[in-house]
Design a protein around this motif. Sequence first.
Motif, short mmCIF file in Angstrom:
data_model
loop_
_atom_site.label_atom_id
_atom_site.label_comp_id
_atom_site.label_asym_id
_atom_site.label_seq_id
_atom_site.Cartn_x
_atom_site.Cartn_y
_atom_site.Cartn_z
N GLY A 171 -2.62 -0.34 -8.77
CA GLY A 171 -2.75 -0.43 -7.33
C GLY A 171 -1.77 -1.43 -6.74
O GLY A 171 -2.17 -2.50 -6.25
N ALA A 228 -5.99 -3.22 -8.85
CA ALA A 228 -6.71 -2.37 -9.81
C ALA A 228 -5.72 -1.55 -10.63
O ALA A 228 -4.56 -1.39 -10.28
N GLY A 259 -10.19 2.68 -6.88
CA GLY A 259 -9.83 1.35 -6.43
C GLY A 259 -8.35 1.09 -6.32
O GLY A 259 -7.91 -0.06 -6.20
N TRP A 275 -2.80 -3.82 5.16
CA TRP A 275 -3.87 -4.22 4.24
C TRP A 275 -4.49 -2.99 3.58
O TRP A 275 -4.75 -2.99 2.36
N THR A 300 -4.03 -3.55 -4.46
CA THR A 300 -5.45 -3.84 -4.69
C THR A 300 -5.66 -4.59 -6.00
O THR A 300 -6.74 -5.13 -6.23
N GLU A 347 -8.74 6.23 -3.91
CA GLU A 347 -9.73 5.31 -3.37
C GLU A 347 -10.91 5.14 -4.32
O GLU A 347 -11.40 4.02 -4.53
N VAL A 405 -6.33 2.35 -3.88
CA VAL A 405 -6.06 2.11 -2.45
C VAL A 405 -7.39 1.78 -1.78
O VAL A 405 -8.45 2.16 -2.27
N ARG A 406 -7.32 1.12 -0.63
CA ARG A 406 -8.56 0.79 0.07
C ARG A 406 -9.03 1.93 0.96
O ARG A 406 -10.22 2.01 1.26
#
Length: 323
Positions: free
Chosen positions: A77, A24, A47, A17, A22, A44, A49-50
Amino acid sequence: MPVLLLAVLAAAGWAAWLLGPTGASAIVEIPRGAGAGQVGRILEENGLVRSGRAFALYARWRGVEDKLQSGYYRLRGEGAASLLRDLTGSGEQVMVRLVFPEGWRAVDYARRLSGAGFDGEGFLRLVNHPPAEWTPAYVAGPTLEGYLFPDTYDLPRGADPELIVAVMLRRFDREVTPERVEAARRLNLTIHGWVTLASIVQAEAGSAEEMPWIAGVFLNRLDAGMPLQSDPTVAYALGKKLPELDRYAGDFEVNSPYNTYLHTGLPPGPIDNPGAAALEATLHPKRTNENGLPYFYFFHAGGKLYLSSTFNEHLRKLNRYYY
């Protein structure tokens, strides 16, 4: 199901996850020298990757931490694996970062542009035949040689020659400060004369430390009405590199206004694109020895610069180090 297996599956799901799509998209800049940790933080923040930390660990696990490439990218993403492919050479950059070294000629810059997918030939045509309406007033020579400031440029992919030349000219314009214009005037140099002399100093010097001394020699020669007798100007007139010059083939007899063996004064324009050190050194020359006698001659030997005030002194030093 054993508890340990459940824990492993949960951890794997959590990692998937964190590193998964994502949805984005963003245009991001990856700076030169950025490691996986810094790249992860950039992704990150945008946005993509988390978890930037998880991305960095994944890059290290895949063994590509040192293969991440700098530049501007349009990224989506779509997961860490896809991002790694884009950032290690598969992705198309929206901006191309090119280094244009000091002392290179416009023709060298054109080759670098062509190699990066730009219109190098169009760039060179524009440099050699610039439109008068957007050529800076202080450019008094026949081309824009000398005013393509050597630097690192981020250029939009597919940029036309007009944009590239304009960007370089705007960068050079930052060097033309009122203080420098006044310093050139005190040396009896126009802006064009300053840049032209700086280009010769750039070509002659083996290091930045030598530049003020070489500038001093040439300024003394100009003031005395002596020819500059600079080999790089002859090379430029012939379109050759300096090591290609052949005195026995008559290269130094070429009838060109750039031949400073045949003509006194400065050539019509710069012979390369001088960097900041050469521009600055030319305005702050070192012109005399400890007794206040002006230097008129120099040569290199063993990685060192030798200066002389008289021709006899120059010959003695040459005989000592070369014969």
